[in-house]
Design a protein around this motif. Structure first.
Motif, PDB file in Angstrom:
ATOM      1  N   ARG A  16       3.098  -3.034   6.027  1.00 16.66           N
ATOM      2  CA  ARG A  16       3.142  -3.161   4.562  1.00 16.66           C
ATOM      3  C   ARG A  16       2.801  -1.870   3.834  1.00 16.66           C
ATOM      4  NH1 ARG A  16       0.068  -8.998   3.672  1.00 16.66           N
ATOM      5  NH2 ARG A  16       1.454 -10.228   5.026  1.00 16.66           N
ATOM      6  N   GLY A  17       2.999  -0.710   4.458  1.00 21.53           N
ATOM      7  CA  GLY A  17       2.587   0.546   3.844  1.00 21.53           C
ATOM      8  C   GLY A  17       3.709   1.565   3.729  1.00 21.53           C
ATOM      9  N   LEU A  18       3.478   2.557   2.846  1.00 20.35           N
ATOM     10  CA  LEU A  18       4.425   3.648   2.650  1.00 20.35           C
ATOM     11  C   LEU A  18       3.622   4.915   2.361  1.00 20.35           C
ATOM     12  CD1 LEU A  18       7.538   4.203   2.393  1.00 20.35           C
ATOM     13  CD2 LEU A  18       7.193   4.111  -0.080  1.00 20.35           C
ATOM     14  N   SER A  19       3.963   6.005   3.047  1.00 18.46           N
ATOM     15  CA  SER A  19       3.283   7.284   2.869  1.00 18.46           C
ATOM     16  C   SER A  19       4.244   8.272   2.206  1.00 18.46           C
ATOM     17  CB  SER A  19       2.813   7.839   4.222  1.00 18.46           C
ATOM     18  OG  SER A  19       2.285   9.143   4.079  1.00 18.46           O
ATOM     19  N   VAL A  20       3.789   8.890   1.105  1.00 21.90           N
ATOM     20  CA  VAL A  20       4.591   9.864   0.362  1.00 21.90           C
ATOM     21  C   VAL A  20       3.799  11.166   0.258  1.00 21.90           C
ATOM     22  CG1 VAL A  20       5.711  10.415  -1.826  1.00 21.90           C
ATOM     23  CG2 VAL A  20       5.734   8.064  -0.969  1.00 21.90           C
ATOM     24  N   GLN A  21       4.366  12.259   0.746  1.00 22.09           N
ATOM     25  CA  GLN A  21       3.738  13.577   0.671  1.00 22.09           C
ATOM     26  C   GLN A  21       4.652  14.510  -0.118  1.00 22.09           C
ATOM     27  OE1 GLN A  21       2.979  14.832   4.700  1.00 22.09           O
ATOM     28  NE2 GLN A  21       1.319  13.368   5.000  1.00 22.09           N
ATOM     29  N   LEU A  22       4.083  15.159  -1.140  1.00 21.49           N
ATOM     30  CA  LEU A  22       4.872  16.029  -2.006  1.00 21.49           C
ATOM     31  C   LEU A  22       4.399  17.478  -1.905  1.00 21.49           C
ATOM     32  CD1 LEU A  22       5.106  13.933  -5.316  1.00 21.49           C
ATOM     33  CD2 LEU A  22       6.681  13.956  -3.370  1.00 21.49           C
ATOM     34  N   VAL A  23       5.327  18.387  -2.100  1.00 20.51           N
ATOM     35  CA  VAL A  23       5.029  19.812  -2.279  1.00 20.51           C
ATOM     36  C   VAL A  23       5.588  20.193  -3.645  1.00 20.51           C
ATOM     37  CG1 VAL A  23       5.380  22.156  -1.449  1.00 20.51           C
ATOM     38  CG2 VAL A  23       5.140  20.273   0.193  1.00 20.51           C
TER      39      VAL A  23
ATOM     40  N   ASP B 268       0.843  -1.195   0.000  1.00 13.19           N
ATOM     41  CA  ASP B 268       0.000   0.000   0.000  1.00 13.19           C
ATOM     42  C   ASP B 268       0.881   1.248   0.000  1.00 13.19           C
ATOM     43  OD1 ASP B 268      -2.126   1.724   0.142  1.00 13.19           O
ATOM     44  OD2 ASP B 268      -2.366   1.545   2.312  1.00 13.19           O
ATOM     45  N   VAL B 269       0.789   2.061  -1.062  1.00 11.27           N
ATOM     46  CA  VAL B 269       1.541   3.313  -1.172  1.00 11.27           C
ATOM     47  C   VAL B 269       0.541   4.465  -1.257  1.00 11.27           C
ATOM     48  CG1 VAL B 269       3.240   4.636  -2.482  1.00 11.27           C
ATOM     49  CG2 VAL B 269       3.432   2.145  -2.356  1.00 11.27           C
ATOM     50  N   GLN B 270       0.532   5.330  -0.252  1.00 13.03           N
ATOM     51  CA  GLN B 270      -0.361   6.480  -0.217  1.00 13.03           C
ATOM     52  C   GLN B 270       0.409   7.724  -0.657  1.00 13.03           C
ATOM     53  OE1 GLN B 270      -3.587   6.366   0.423  1.00 13.03           O
ATOM     54  NE2 GLN B 270      -3.614   4.175   0.947  1.00 13.03           N
ATOM     55  N   VAL B 271      -0.033   8.356  -1.759  1.00 10.33           N
ATOM     56  CA  VAL B 271       0.631   9.534  -2.313  1.00 10.33           C
ATOM     57  C   VAL B 271      -0.322  10.719  -2.214  1.00 10.33           C
ATOM     58  CG1 VAL B 271       1.750  10.554  -4.326  1.00 10.33           C
ATOM     59  CG2 VAL B 271       1.953   8.101  -3.896  1.00 10.33           C
ATOM     60  N   SER B 272       0.181  11.865  -1.730  1.00  6.69           N
ATOM     61  CA  SER B 272      -0.640  13.067  -1.608  1.00  6.69           C
ATOM     62  C   SER B 272       0.191  14.286  -2.002  1.00  6.69           C
ATOM     63  CB  SER B 272      -1.166  13.231  -0.177  1.00  6.69           C
ATOM     64  OG  SER B 272      -0.094  13.352   0.743  1.00  6.69           O
ATOM     65  N   GLY B 273      -0.505  15.353  -2.390  1.00  4.31           N
ATOM     66  CA  GLY B 273       0.162  16.611  -2.726  1.00  4.31           C
ATOM     67  C   GLY B 273       0.629  16.717  -4.159  1.00  4.31           C
ATOM     68  N   ASN B 274       0.470  15.669  -4.942  1.00  5.23           N
ATOM     69  CA  ASN B 274       0.941  15.698  -6.339  1.00  5.23           C
ATOM     70  C   ASN B 274      -0.194  16.078  -7.273  1.00  5.23           C
ATOM     71  OD1 ASN B 274      -0.209  13.118  -5.638  1.00  5.23           O
ATOM     72  ND2 ASN B 274       0.514  12.331  -7.596  1.00  5.23           N
ATOM     73  N   VAL B 275       0.040  17.115  -8.078  1.00  4.78           N
ATOM     74  CA  VAL B 275      -0.896  17.549  -9.105  1.00  4.78           C
ATOM     75  C   VAL B 275      -0.281  17.362 -10.484  1.00  4.78           C
ATOM     76  CG1 VAL B 275      -2.210  19.499 -10.014  1.00  4.78           C
ATOM     77  CG2 VAL B 275      -1.987  19.204  -7.538  1.00  4.78           C
ATOM     78  N   GLU B 276       0.953  17.816 -10.628  1.00  4.16           N
ATOM     79  CA  GLU B 276       1.647  17.725 -11.908  1.00  4.16           C
ATOM     80  C   GLU B 276       2.452  16.426 -12.045  1.00  4.16           C
ATOM     81  OE1 GLU B 276       0.965  19.926 -14.033  1.00  4.16           O
ATOM     82  OE2 GLU B 276       0.093  21.498 -12.772  1.00  4.16           O
ATOM     83  N   THR B 277       2.815  15.814 -10.931  1.00  3.83           N
ATOM     84  CA  THR B 277       3.616  14.588 -10.948  1.00  3.83           C
ATOM     85  C   THR B 277       2.694  13.382 -10.812  1.00  3.83           C
ATOM     86  OG1 THR B 277       5.382  15.796  -9.815  1.00  3.83           O
ATOM     87  CG2 THR B 277       5.584  13.401  -9.917  1.00  3.83           C
TER      88      THR B 277
ATOM     89  N   ASP C  97       9.621  19.796  -2.323  1.00  2.40           N
ATOM     90  CA  ASP C  97       9.837  19.175  -1.011  1.00  2.40           C
ATOM     91  C   ASP C  97       9.084  17.851  -0.974  1.00  2.40           C
ATOM     92  OD1 ASP C  97      10.759  18.757   1.514  1.00  2.40           O
ATOM     93  OD2 ASP C  97       9.392  20.148   2.505  1.00  2.40           O
ATOM     94  N   ALA C  98       9.573  16.928  -0.149  1.00  3.09           N
ATOM     95  CA  ALA C  98       8.954  15.594  -0.063  1.00  3.09           C
ATOM     96  C   ALA C  98       9.172  15.009   1.320  1.00  3.09           C
ATOM     97  CB  ALA C  98       9.533  14.663  -1.128  1.00  3.09           C
ATOM     98  N   GLN C  99       8.224  14.190   1.733  1.00  2.00           N
ATOM     99  CA  GLN C  99       8.317  13.435   2.985  1.00  2.00           C
ATOM    100  C   GLN C  99       7.949  11.982   2.698  1.00  2.00           C
ATOM    101  OE1 GLN C  99       5.920  15.230   6.034  1.00  2.00           O
ATOM    102  NE2 GLN C  99       7.221  17.031   6.218  1.00  2.00           N
ATOM    103  N   VAL C 100       8.775  11.077   3.181  1.00  2.00           N
ATOM    104  CA  VAL C 100       8.546   9.645   2.998  1.00  2.00           C
ATOM    105  C   VAL C 100       8.533   8.988   4.379  1.00  2.00           C
ATOM    106  CG1 VAL C 100       9.372   7.505   1.955  1.00  2.00           C
ATOM    107  CG2 VAL C 100       9.673   9.682   0.743  1.00  2.00           C
ATOM    108  N   GLN C 101       7.477   8.257   4.663  1.00  2.00           N
ATOM    109  CA  GLN C 101       7.325   7.610   5.969  1.00  2.00           C
ATOM    110  C   GLN C 101       6.882   6.161   5.781  1.00  2.00           C
ATOM    111  OE1 GLN C 101       4.567   9.560   8.567  1.00  2.00           O
ATOM    112  NE2 GLN C 101       5.046   8.308  10.333  1.00  2.00           N
TER     113      GLN C 101
END
Length: 306
Positions: free
Chosen positions: A146-153, A91-100, A137-141
Motif C-alpha cells: 500500500r505504499g509509494l516512494s517518490v524521490q525528486l531532484v 502511504d506516499v513518501q516524498v523526498s528531495g522536494n524543497v520548492e515543490t 529528475d524523479a524516481q517513482v517506486q
C-alpha cells in the motif's frame, strides 16, 4: 510362395494408387483436426461434463477483456478490483522536494483515495513529475502492498532575470525555472537586459574565480546583448568588456590588491580598455580633489613668489 505374395501385394498397392490418383488429399497438418472433427460428429469422442460452461465463460471473459481494452477502461477496472483486494494506496513518501509542495506532487500524479498501487504506472508517473517546473529528475517506486516512494531532484536558482516588467528565476545554465514569487529568493543577484538569461552561465563561470567580488554583485546588466555592467552592493558599477572578461577581472584583481579600490569614494570602474583601469570619482570626491589641486597650485605659486 513368398515371392509371389510380395509381387501380388505390390501389384495391389500400385493398383490402389492408380485407382485414387484423381482424389483430393488433405495437407498433413489438417489431417488430424479433420479426423477429430469427424469422430466428434459421429459420437466416437465423448465430451466431458461442464465443458460447454467453461467454454462459454472463457468466451465471455475474452470478449469483456477485449471490450475493456478497446474502450480504454482497463486501468479503471484493474484499479477497482485491486483496491478492493487490499492494494489501496495509503502511504506516499516524498523526498528531495524543497520548492515543490507535496500537494502539487499528489495532484500531478492524480492520486486520490481510490488509487491502487497495482494500477500505478511508475514510468508514466515519473514522466508526469518531470513536467513540474522545479523538477529536473524523479524516481517513482511502488512499495507493496500500500505504499509509494517518490524521490525528486530539483533545479537550483542562481539569479533573477528581469525581462520587461517580469521577474523570473534562472538556474546556472540560464534556463528560466519559474516566476519570482515572494521574497524567498529576493537575495539572489539580478540579471537585466536582452540576452542576460542566455549568457548568465558564462558570467557565473568567470566570477567563480573571484568569490569576494562575486559576493558583492547585486545586479548584472546586459548592455546591447554584448557585454556586462556589474552593479555592486555599494552602488559602484564595474564595466566589463565584450571579450576577454576573464582577463579583465584578473587585471582588476591585481590592481585592487592592497588598494581596496571598491571602498573608495568612486562610482564606477571601467575595464573595457585592455591597458588601463579607469576610475570614476563621485561628485563629492571630485570636488574634494579639485579643491586639493587648487590648494596645491596656490602653494606652488606662493613658493615661487617667495
Amino acid at each position: 510362395m513368398k515371392g509371389n505374395k510380395g509381387s501380388a501385394a505390390h501389384a495391389a498397392s500400385g493398383s490402389g494408387r492408380d485407382a485414387f490418383s484423381g482424389a483430393f488429399v488433405l495437407p498433413r497438418f489438417l489431417r488430424r483436426p479433420v479426423r477429430f472433427g469427424i469422430a466428434l460428429a459421429t459420437g466416437r469422442v465423448g465430451i466431458r461434463p461442464h465443458a460447454g460452461s467453461v467454454a462459454a465463460f472463457a468466451f465471455f471473459t475474452a470478449t469483456g477483456l477485449y471490450g475493456m481494452a478497446l474502450g480504454g477502461h482497463t486501468q479503471a477496472v484493474t484499479q477497482a478490483v485491486t483496491t478492493g483486494a487490499g492494494f489501496a494506496l495509503e502511504d506516499v513518501q516524498v523526498s528531495g522536494n524543497v520548492e515543490t509542495s507535496d500537494i502539487d506532487i499528489l495532484q500531478q500524479l492524480g492520486l486520490d483515495g481510490s488509487t491502487s498501487v497495482v494500477a500505478i504506472n511508475a514510468h508514466a508517473a515519473r514522466e508526469k513529475l518531470m513536467e513540474l517546473p522545479w523538477v529536473t529528475d524523479a524516481q517513482v517506486q511502488k512499495v507493496y502492498p500500500r505504499g509509494l516512494s517518490v524521490q525528486l531532484v530539483e533545479r537550483k536558482p542562481v539569479g533573477i532575470w528581469q525581462h520587461g516588467d517580469m521577474l523570473s528565476l534562472i538556474d546556472a545554465r540560464g534556463d528560466v525555472i519559474a516566476p519570482l514569487n515572494g521574497a524567498r529568493h529576493a537575495g539572489l543577484p539580478l540579471y537585466v537586459g536582452l540576452g542576460a538569461d542566455r549568457h548568465a552561465d558564462e558570467l557565473e563561470a568567470r566570477l567563480l574565480f573571484y568569490p569576494e567580488l562575486r559576493a558583492r554583485v547585486k545586479a548584472a546588466i546586459r548592455i546591447a546583448d554584448r557585454r556586462w555592467d556589474l552593479r555592486l552592493d555599494n552602488g559602484v558599477t564595474l564595466s566589463l568588456p565584450a571579450d576577454n572578461v576573464g582577463a579583465a577581472l584578473k587585471r582588476f584583481a591585481e590592481f585592487d590588491a592592497g588598494r581596496d579600490v571598491l571602498s573608495r569614494d568612486i562610482t564606477a570602474v571601467d575595464l573595457r580598455l585592455e591597458d588601463r583601469v579607469t576610475l570614476r570619482l563621485s561628485e563629492a570626491s571630485y570636488e574634494r580633489r579639485q579643491q586639493a589641486l587648487e590648494a596645491r597650485a596656490k602653494l606652488i605659486k606662493a613658493g615661487q613668489k617667495s
